[in-house]
Design a protein around this motif. Sequence first.
Motif, PDB file in Angstrom:
ATOM      1  N   LEU A 152     -88.409  24.510 -37.552  1.00 58.33           N
ATOM      2  CA  LEU A 152     -88.484  25.560 -38.566  1.00 58.33           C
ATOM      3  C   LEU A 152     -88.086  25.032 -39.937  1.00 58.33           C
ATOM      4  N   PHE A 153     -87.075  24.185 -39.955  1.00 63.79           N
ATOM      5  CA  PHE A 153     -86.608  23.601 -41.206  1.00 63.79           C
ATOM      6  C   PHE A 153     -87.729  22.781 -41.861  1.00 63.79           C
ATOM      7  N   ALA A 154     -88.415  21.984 -41.077  1.00 64.75           N
ATOM      8  CA  ALA A 154     -89.515  21.169 -41.603  1.00 64.75           C
ATOM      9  C   ALA A 154     -90.650  22.044 -42.122  1.00 64.75           C
ATOM     10  N   VAL A 155     -90.981  23.108 -41.387  1.00 64.26           N
ATOM     11  CA  VAL A 155     -92.047  24.019 -41.824  1.00 64.26           C
ATOM     12  C   VAL A 155     -91.683  24.675 -43.147  1.00 64.26           C
ATOM     13  N   VAL A 156     -90.441  25.120 -43.267  1.00 61.63           N
ATOM     14  CA  VAL A 156     -89.992  25.753 -44.509  1.00 61.63           C
ATOM     15  C   VAL A 156     -90.082  24.778 -45.679  1.00 61.63           C
ATOM     16  N   ASN A 157     -89.724  23.513 -45.448  1.00 64.37           N
ATOM     17  CA  ASN A 157     -89.807  22.530 -46.521  1.00 64.37           C
ATOM     18  C   ASN A 157     -91.248  22.252 -46.927  1.00 64.37           C
ATOM     19  N   VAL A 158     -92.156  22.258 -45.974  1.00 61.65           N
ATOM     20  CA  VAL A 158     -93.570  22.085 -46.303  1.00 61.65           C
ATOM     21  C   VAL A 158     -94.057  23.251 -47.167  1.00 61.65           C
ATOM     22  N   VAL A 159     -93.662  24.468 -46.802  1.00 63.31           N
ATOM     23  CA  VAL A 159     -94.052  25.640 -47.595  1.00 63.31           C
ATOM     24  C   VAL A 159     -93.456  25.553 -48.995  1.00 63.31           C
ATOM     25  N   GLY A 160     -92.190  25.115 -49.092  1.00 62.41           N
ATOM     26  CA  GLY A 160     -91.579  24.942 -50.405  1.00 62.41           C
ATOM     27  C   GLY A 160     -92.320  23.927 -51.253  1.00 62.41           C
ATOM     28  N   LEU A 161     -92.778  22.845 -50.628  1.00 67.12           N
ATOM     29  CA  LEU A 161     -93.574  21.844 -51.333  1.00 67.12           C
ATOM     30  C   LEU A 161     -94.909  22.420 -51.786  1.00 67.12           C
ATOM     31  N   LEU A 162     -95.532  23.229 -50.957  1.00 65.37           N
ATOM     32  CA  LEU A 162     -96.803  23.861 -51.318  1.00 65.37           C
ATOM     33  C   LEU A 162     -96.632  24.843 -52.476  1.00 65.37           C
ATOM     34  N   ILE A 163     -95.478  25.499 -52.531  1.00 66.55           N
ATOM     35  CA  ILE A 163     -95.224  26.413 -53.653  1.00 66.55           C
ATOM     36  C   ILE A 163     -95.192  25.636 -54.968  1.00 66.55           C
ATOM     37  N   ALA A 164     -94.488  24.510 -54.981  1.00 65.45           N
ATOM     38  CA  ALA A 164     -94.431  23.688 -56.189  1.00 65.45           C
ATOM     39  C   ALA A 164     -95.817  23.139 -56.540  1.00 65.45           C
ATOM     40  N   ALA A 165     -96.536  22.656 -55.525  1.00 71.32           N
ATOM     41  CA  ALA A 165     -97.887  22.128 -55.768  1.00 71.32           C
ATOM     42  C   ALA A 165     -98.829  23.240 -56.225  1.00 71.32           C
ATOM     43  N   ARG A 194     -86.675  28.145 -50.266  1.00 68.16           N
ATOM     44  CA  ARG A 194     -86.027  27.384 -49.187  1.00 68.16           C
ATOM     45  C   ARG A 194     -84.654  27.959 -48.844  1.00 68.16           C
ATOM     46  N   PHE A 195     -83.856  28.289 -49.861  1.00 66.50           N
ATOM     47  CA  PHE A 195     -82.535  28.840 -49.561  1.00 66.50           C
ATOM     48  C   PHE A 195     -82.650  30.155 -48.805  1.00 66.50           C
ATOM     49  N   ALA A 196     -83.531  31.045 -49.277  1.00 65.53           N
ATOM     50  CA  ALA A 196     -83.703  32.333 -48.597  1.00 65.53           C
ATOM     51  C   ALA A 196     -84.193  32.126 -47.169  1.00 65.53           C
ATOM     52  N   ALA A 197     -85.138  31.210 -46.983  1.00 68.47           N
ATOM     53  CA  ALA A 197     -85.662  30.968 -45.636  1.00 68.47           C
ATOM     54  C   ALA A 197     -84.602  30.329 -44.747  1.00 68.47           C
ATOM     55  N   TYR A 198     -83.813  29.407 -45.276  1.00 65.05           N
ATOM     56  CA  TYR A 198     -82.733  28.805 -44.485  1.00 65.05           C
ATOM     57  C   TYR A 198     -81.757  29.882 -44.020  1.00 65.05           C
ATOM     58  N   ARG A 199     -81.356  30.722 -44.945  1.00 67.14           N
ATOM     59  CA  ARG A 199     -80.288  31.688 -44.653  1.00 67.14           C
ATOM     60  C   ARG A 199     -80.735  32.804 -43.722  1.00 67.14           C
ATOM     61  N   TRP A 200     -81.949  33.315 -43.929  1.00 65.45           N
ATOM     62  CA  TRP A 200     -82.378  34.482 -43.162  1.00 65.45           C
ATOM     63  C   TRP A 200     -83.414  34.173 -42.095  1.00 65.45           C
ATOM     64  N   PHE A 201     -83.814  32.922 -41.965  1.00 71.06           N
ATOM     65  CA  PHE A 201     -84.835  32.604 -40.967  1.00 71.06           C
ATOM     66  C   PHE A 201     -84.446  31.398 -40.103  1.00 71.06           C
ATOM     67  N   VAL A 202     -84.213  30.268 -40.739  1.00 74.85           N
ATOM     68  CA  VAL A 202     -83.942  29.042 -39.977  1.00 74.85           C
ATOM     69  C   VAL A 202     -82.603  29.116 -39.266  1.00 74.85           C
ATOM     70  N   PHE A 203     -81.553  29.517 -39.977  1.00 74.84           N
ATOM     71  CA  PHE A 203     -80.211  29.528 -39.406  1.00 74.84           C
ATOM     72  C   PHE A 203     -79.740  30.941 -39.072  1.00 74.84           C
ATOM     73  N   ALA A 204     -80.660  31.880 -38.865  1.00 71.61           N
ATOM     74  CA  ALA A 204     -80.286  33.279 -38.682  1.00 71.61           C
ATOM     75  C   ALA A 204     -80.057  33.737 -37.250  1.00 71.61           C
ATOM     76  N   PRO A 205     -80.674  33.174 -36.195  1.00 74.23           N
ATOM     77  CA  PRO A 205     -80.561  33.781 -34.863  1.00 74.23           C
ATOM     78  C   PRO A 205     -79.135  33.954 -34.385  1.00 74.23           C
ATOM     79  N   ARG A 206     -78.281  32.951 -34.551  1.00 77.48           N
ATOM     80  CA  ARG A 206     -76.909  33.052 -34.054  1.00 77.48           C
ATOM     81  C   ARG A 206     -76.140  34.101 -34.840  1.00 77.48           C
ATOM     82  N   THR A 207     -76.416  34.226 -36.143  1.00 70.57           N
ATOM     83  CA  THR A 207     -75.750  35.228 -36.963  1.00 70.57           C
ATOM     84  C   THR A 207     -76.064  36.622 -36.471  1.00 70.57           C
ATOM     85  N   ARG A 208     -77.332  36.891 -36.179  1.00 71.52           N
ATOM     86  CA  ARG A 208     -77.700  38.223 -35.698  1.00 71.52           C
ATOM     87  C   ARG A 208     -77.051  38.527 -34.360  1.00 71.52           C
ATOM     88  N   THR A 209     -76.997  37.527 -33.484  1.00 72.36           N
ATOM     89  CA  THR A 209     -76.394  37.740 -32.164  1.00 72.36           C
ATOM     90  C   THR A 209     -74.918  38.074 -32.290  1.00 72.36           C
TER      91      THR A 209
END
Length: 199
Positions: free
Chosen positions: A118-131, A165-180
């Motif tokens: 998920l982290f890699a996918v988010v970084n690719v999307v972040g790169l596409l946003i800049a491009a 990237r920060f929003a995706a990290y916080r609420w998507f990539v690293f979120a499952p354990r927080t919700r649990t």
Amino acid sequence: MRKNIETDHDIITGSPAAAAPAPASLASDAIIPAAAPVGRSWRSRLLGQLTGFGLVGGLAFIVDLAVYNLVRATVLDDSPIWSKVVSVSVATAVAWLGNRYLTFRRERSPHPLREATLFAVVNVVGLLIAAGCLFVSHYVFGFTSQLADNISGNGIGLVLGTAFRFAAYRWFVFAPRTRTLRLARTAHLPSTAPTGGIS
């Protein structure tokens, strides 16, 4: 009759019998201030995550720059594109480890492989946003100068990509354990609703 006289006497003189219900009132009042530390804790945690995110991002940028120049000067001296691919891959791995064990250490997932993907996918999307910002500026609006390219790609695109990237990290990539954990804590919170009427 004597019981009524004793009750009236207790109320007039302020004896312990009349003051007995007071602790229940005090106990209910003591619950009210408990909400304030929760808000402060949430804000301080967000501030800590932003700080850690910035530090890890700065470290990843340095790693990207160093690895690119090292690889370009040694094993891939005639391939700048592949040198950049290698440096970005190493920098992304460093960024994931830094965010996993520093920025979001309390929220990290127990499944590192899924989290890394998920982290890699988010970084690719972040790169596409800049491009994408660079593409729109250069090819759609016709701003073809080097300054315009830097403003759109390394300015606007970088800011938007970093925010994403920060929003995706916080609420998507690293979120499952927080919700649990949040659901578990909510399930164990004592109910403060009144259980009965006036007797």
